[in-house]
Design an enzyme around this catalytic site. Structure first.
Site, PDB file in Angstrom:
ATOM      1  N   CYS A   1      -8.733   2.537 -29.918  1.00  0.00           N
ATOM      2  CA  CYS A   1      -7.304   2.794 -30.257  1.00  0.00           C
ATOM      3  C   CYS A   1      -6.735   1.489 -29.994  1.00  0.00           C
ATOM      4  O   CYS A   1      -6.966   0.760 -29.087  1.00  0.00           O
ATOM      5  CB  CYS A   1      -6.455   4.016 -29.670  1.00  0.00           C
TER       6      CYS A   1
ATOM      7  N   ARG B   1     -10.627  -3.285 -33.993  1.00  0.00           N
ATOM      8  CA  ARG B   1     -11.094  -2.636 -33.008  1.00  0.00           C
ATOM      9  C   ARG B   1     -11.742  -1.109 -33.371  1.00  0.00           C
ATOM     10  O   ARG B   1     -12.440  -0.633 -32.685  1.00  0.00           O
ATOM     11  CB  ARG B   1      -9.920  -2.273 -31.883  1.00  0.00           C
TER      12      ARG B   1
ATOM     13  N   TRP C   1      -8.263   6.240 -32.987  1.00  0.00           N
ATOM     14  CA  TRP C   1      -9.730   6.365 -33.080  1.00  0.00           C
ATOM     15  C   TRP C   1      -9.782   7.881 -32.516  1.00  0.00           C
ATOM     16  O   TRP C   1      -9.838   7.940 -31.226  1.00  0.00           O
ATOM     17  CB  TRP C   1     -10.792   5.478 -32.349  1.00  0.00           C
TER      18      TRP C   1
ATOM     19  N   ASN D   1      -3.564   5.359 -25.577  1.00  0.00           N
ATOM     20  CA  ASN D   1      -5.138   5.279 -25.862  1.00  0.00           C
ATOM     21  C   ASN D   1      -5.676   5.848 -24.283  1.00  0.00           C
ATOM     22  O   ASN D   1      -5.200   5.987 -23.545  1.00  0.00           O
ATOM     23  CB  ASN D   1      -5.226   3.719 -25.804  1.00  0.00           C
ATOM     24  N   GLY D   2      -6.751   6.574 -24.551  1.00  0.00           N
ATOM     25  CA  GLY D   2      -7.307   7.191 -23.633  1.00  0.00           C
ATOM     26  C   GLY D   2      -7.578   8.687 -23.707  1.00  0.00           C
ATOM     27  O   GLY D   2      -7.447   9.156 -24.728  1.00  0.00           O
TER      28      GLY D   2
ATOM     29  N   GLU E   1     -31.567  -6.941 -31.102  1.00  0.00           N
ATOM     30  CA  GLU E   1     -30.383  -7.440 -31.413  1.00  0.00           C
ATOM     31  C   GLU E   1     -30.378  -7.532 -33.056  1.00  0.00           C
ATOM     32  O   GLU E   1     -29.349  -7.084 -33.585  1.00  0.00           O
ATOM     33  CB  GLU E   1     -29.887  -8.725 -30.895  1.00  0.00           C
TER      34      GLU E   1
ATOM     35  N   LYS F   1     -27.844  -5.279 -35.317  1.00  0.00           N
ATOM     36  CA  LYS F   1     -26.900  -5.845 -36.359  1.00  0.00           C
ATOM     37  C   LYS F   1     -27.122  -5.188 -37.648  1.00  0.00           C
ATOM     38  O   LYS F   1     -26.182  -4.831 -38.229  1.00  0.00           O
ATOM     39  CB  LYS F   1     -27.133  -7.355 -36.442  1.00  0.00           C
TER      40      LYS F   1
ATOM     41  N   GLU G   1     -25.796  -1.594 -37.408  1.00  0.00           N
ATOM     42  CA  GLU G   1     -24.352  -1.598 -37.300  1.00  0.00           C
ATOM     43  C   GLU G   1     -23.534  -1.631 -38.559  1.00  0.00           C
ATOM     44  O   GLU G   1     -22.707  -0.887 -39.017  1.00  0.00           O
ATOM     45  CB  GLU G   1     -23.990  -2.612 -36.393  1.00  0.00           C
TER      46      GLU G   1
ATOM     47  N   HIS H   1     -49.617   1.116 -30.575  1.00  0.00           N
ATOM     48  CA  HIS H   1     -49.402   1.905 -29.916  1.00  0.00           C
ATOM     49  C   HIS H   1     -48.309   3.456 -30.638  1.00  0.00           C
ATOM     50  O   HIS H   1     -47.965   4.224 -29.939  1.00  0.00           O
ATOM     51  CB  HIS H   1     -48.995   1.786 -28.650  1.00  0.00           C
TER      52      HIS H   1
ATOM     53  N   LYS I   1     -14.666  -1.738 -31.698  1.00  0.00           N
ATOM     54  CA  LYS I   1     -15.153  -3.137 -31.162  1.00  0.00           C
ATOM     55  C   LYS I   1     -15.061  -3.153 -29.726  1.00  0.00           C
ATOM     56  O   LYS I   1     -15.958  -3.627 -29.165  1.00  0.00           O
ATOM     57  CB  LYS I   1     -13.951  -4.351 -31.448  1.00  0.00           C
TER      58      LYS I   1
HETATM   59  C1  G6P Z   1     -19.049  -1.697 -28.799  1.00  0.00           C
HETATM   60  C2  G6P Z   1     -19.250  -2.560 -29.856  1.00  0.00           C
HETATM   61  C3  G6P Z   1     -20.478  -3.612 -29.499  1.00  0.00           C
HETATM   62  C4  G6P Z   1     -20.554  -4.187 -28.095  1.00  0.00           C
HETATM   63  C5  G6P Z   1     -20.467  -2.792 -27.064  1.00  0.00           C
HETATM   64  C6  G6P Z   1     -20.299  -3.725 -25.653  1.00  0.00           C
HETATM   65  O1  G6P Z   1     -20.050  -0.640 -28.798  1.00  0.00           O
HETATM   66  O2  G6P Z   1     -19.403  -2.120 -31.041  1.00  0.00           O
HETATM   67  O3  G6P Z   1     -20.524  -4.527 -30.580  1.00  0.00           O
HETATM   68  O4  G6P Z   1     -21.737  -4.860 -27.898  1.00  0.00           O
HETATM   69  O5  G6P Z   1     -19.173  -2.167 -27.044  1.00  0.00           O
HETATM   70  O6  G6P Z   1     -19.040  -4.434 -25.879  1.00  0.00           O
HETATM   71  P1  G6P Z   1     -18.582  -5.244 -24.691  1.00  0.00           P
HETATM   72  O7  G6P Z   1     -17.268  -5.723 -24.895  1.00  0.00           O
HETATM   73  O8  G6P Z   1     -18.824  -4.958 -23.113  1.00  0.00           O
HETATM   74  O9  G6P Z   1     -19.561  -6.506 -24.880  1.00  0.00           O
END
Ligand code: G6P
Length: 644
Positions: A2, A27, A75, A101-102, A518, A522, A525, A541, A639
């Protein structure tokens, strides 16, 4: 997750709020809304869905006036995404409006109490409960009767730079009732909040508060702002105050006053934002993610700048806050992180162990808090976080501090909570990362971890020759990244051809295994395709059972001491007709029939992961574009995840 924006001044608030909310879109959110105060009435507009399709249209058909207002991108946590659950929420009287937020954890018991007092709720949210609670206390504070004995009032720190006037004199009888009502309510609340509150009877005032959810005050000229993220207000001011947990601030056009619910005085420091509004613009690129991928030669150069000590063949940092003796005394490092940063931590483990010979363990941040693993006295907790606000990572940091350990952080967002609460650290200097899928921050985290490993190695047994080897290698990276980016069209063709299949494997070993993780992340996501990463050695395995012409494998095959074994694994995949997409180094002979080979310049093994990652970022990007998805704002993801 949020986002919050607030404005108080003389200009029309509506466009400022709307623009601020647009800058918070990245975000992640599912609805948006604003509340403005005009001629003694609160006007609320809120709508489920994207800002352009929802709130912006609504504001066009039902415009709002006023020069005081708050806005929110939601959110969903309590209650499904819907118009009624969107923020702002009103209290029972309709005089008070709240964005939050929270998560209010004890909202059930508060709700019960309010129901018993005759309150009626319109939404399913915990925030509405908070709005009603503040409203109830406001009535008591306003009328002064019925309150009984006042609890101890927190002391305020006047952050306005003005002398004389006490922040407690705004209503002529020593206290601002809205501020006091917010304090009263927050004393009752268990949970986390970044909060902004306005009241129809307080025409020039926003009250804002934080616990566990970031909030900053933006200081303007005859106008002030609040935001949960500097991106929302950087176009208006670069002078900001980062609020601390338990701070409650009262903001008017001319001043702001901060008090703290936990300590006697609030600690107010004015900081300067280091980026411009344009840094968070897409420019000529079709998406933020593509822009951020293309920024990497520059961001890597920025992260290195000023940090190399050629004579000492080492890296140096301004903010580690540790003496050489203390650095030598580190017996063990635990790295805690979440998501993409956790993948970077796995690379960090290799680097620090190899270069500094310090045992390293990598933990998911949330696991670290609950595992209660024994830690030797001289264990340092290193946290990695792009945003510096991830709730799980922050909790790990606090847990390590509680247990008496020194904490270090590698963080991108300057002034973020993790940056402020850790004992020392390294900023990435990657600039604002807007796309939800992290790219430039990931490679900058790898870079900063390598610099840290170099520094730790050189205060121990790493030779000057090795130090010089790495320093020379660091200088080559930006140009080598440019060479990888030049392969974009070929990578796009692979993405279009193979990455739209419903499933894909990513494989790699040692340093290249986190790169595979990674790459898979990606793709998941932003393309919503199933992708799984394996250690290449684990193929036989289990996963080999799934290899077929329908399941492409992306193999990360650096030219290192495991090359022959990795090539052996590729033959096993090719023998089962699995399409192979190989990311490798010059001169490596891949099996005939590989669907595509992307050759990445060779650097030193410690820095190769940075270069090997970039084709995978482009692969995921082009797969997402080909599938017609919202690349920058993938469904269900935020984000910065600021709730545990
Ligand atoms: C969220 C984002 C990811 C990110 C993770 C950790 O899940 O969608 O892309 O890697 O948070 O975020 P940070 O800001 O702690 O690297």
């Amino acid at each position: 997750m949020c986002g919050i924006i607030g404005f108080v001044g003389k200009k029309s608030a509506s466009p400022i709020l709307l623009e601020g909310l647009r800058r918070l879109e990245y975000r992640g959110y599912d609805s948006a809304g604003v509340a403005l105060l005009h001629e003694g009435s609160l006007l609320v507009r809120k709508k489920k869905g994207k800002i352009n399709d929802g709130l912006a249209r609504l504001l066009k058909s039902e415009p709002v006036k006023g020069s005081l207002g708050i806005g929110h991108t939601r959110w969903a946590t309590h209650g499904a995404p819907s118009d009624k659950n969107s923020h702002p929420h009103l209290d029972q009287s309709g005089k008070i409006s709240v964005v939050h937020n929270g998560v209010i954890e004890n909202y059930d018991s508060i709700k019960q109490k309010l129901l018993n007092n005759g309150h009626v709720f319109k939404s399913d949210t915990d925030t509405e409960i908070l709005a009603h609670l503040i409203g109830e206390y406001y009535e008591k504070r306003r009328t002064k009767n019925g309150w009984g004995e006042h609890p101890r009032e927190p002391k305020a720190s006047d952050g306005s730079g003005l002398s004389g006037a006490s922040p407690h004199q705004t209503n002529g009888n020593g206290e601002n009732p809205l501020t006091l009502a917010v304090c009263d309510a927050l004393r009752e609340v268990i949970g986390t909040y970044g909060l902004a509150v306005i009241c129809a009877e307080q025409p020039n005032t926003i009250v804002t508060a934080r616990r566990g959810s970031p909030l900053i005050i933006g200081i303007g000229n005859g106008e002030n702002f609040i935001a949960s993220d500097a991106n929302a207000i950087v176009a208006h001011t670069k002078k900001v105050v980062y609020l601390n947990d338990y701070d409650v601030a009262t903001i008017t056009p001319e001043r702001f006053d901060v008090l703290n619910l936990g300590t006697d005085t609030a600690n107010v420091q004015i900081s300067k934002l280091e980026f411009d509004a344009e840094d968070a613009q897409r420019g000529k690129h079709a998406h933020f993610m593509l822009k951020e991928i293309y920024e990497q030669p520059q961001t890597i150069a920025n992260a290195v700048r000023g940090r190399l000590d050629f004579e000492g063949a080492t890296a140096r940092f301004g903010g580690l806050n540790m003496s050489i003796a203390e650095l030598r005394g580190i017996e063990r490092i635990v790295i805690a992180a979440s998501g993409t940063s956790w993948h970077a931590a796995l690379v960090g483990e290799y680097l620090i162990e190899e270069l500094a010979q310090i045992p390293v363990e990598v933990e998911f941040a949330h696991e670290f808090c609950y595992r209660h693993a024994p830690l030797e006295r001289d264990t340092v907790l290193l946290v990695l976080s792009q945003s510096g606000e991830t709730a799980d990572t922050l909790a790990a940091l606090r847990e390590a501090k509680r247990r008496g350990h020194r904490t270090l952080a590698i963080v991108n967002v300057v002034g973020s909570t993790i940056a402020r609460e850790s004992d020392g650290g390294i900023y990435m200097h990657a600039g604002p990362e807007v796309a939800v899928a992290s790219t430039k921050a990931f490679t900058c985290t790898l870079l900063c971890t390598a610099l840290l490993a170099l520094n730790l190695g050189r205060v121990r047994d790493l030779s000057a020759a090795d130090g010089k080897r790495l320093i020379a290698a660091l200088g080559r990276i930006p140009d080598q990244i440019r060479q990888v980016l030049a392969e974009r069209e070929r990578i796009r063709q692979v993405a279009v051809k193979y990455m739209q299949r419903s499933s894909a494997f990513f494989i790699g070993r040692t340093h290249a295994y986190p790169v595979a993780l990674e790459g898979a992340q990606k793709l998941k996501e932003i393309s919503y395709r199933h992708a799984e990463a394996y250690q290449t050695s684990e193929l036989k395995h289990g996963p080999l059972a799934l290899i077929s012409p329908d399941v492409p494998t992306v193999a990360i095959v650096p030219n290192d001491e495991l090359l022959d074994r990795n090539i052996g694994a590729l033959h096993e995949i090719a023998a089962r007709s699995g399409p192979l997409y190989v990311v490798t180094h010059p001169g490596v002979q891949v099996p005939d029939g590989a669907a595509a080979v992307i050759v990445v310049p060779k650097n030193e093994p410690e820095l190769d992961p940075i270069l090997l990652t970039i084709p995978l970022q482009l692969l995921a990007y082009h797969a997402s574009v080909a599938l017609g998805h919202d690349v920058d704002k993938p469904r269900n993801l935020a984000k910065s995840v600021t709730v545990e």
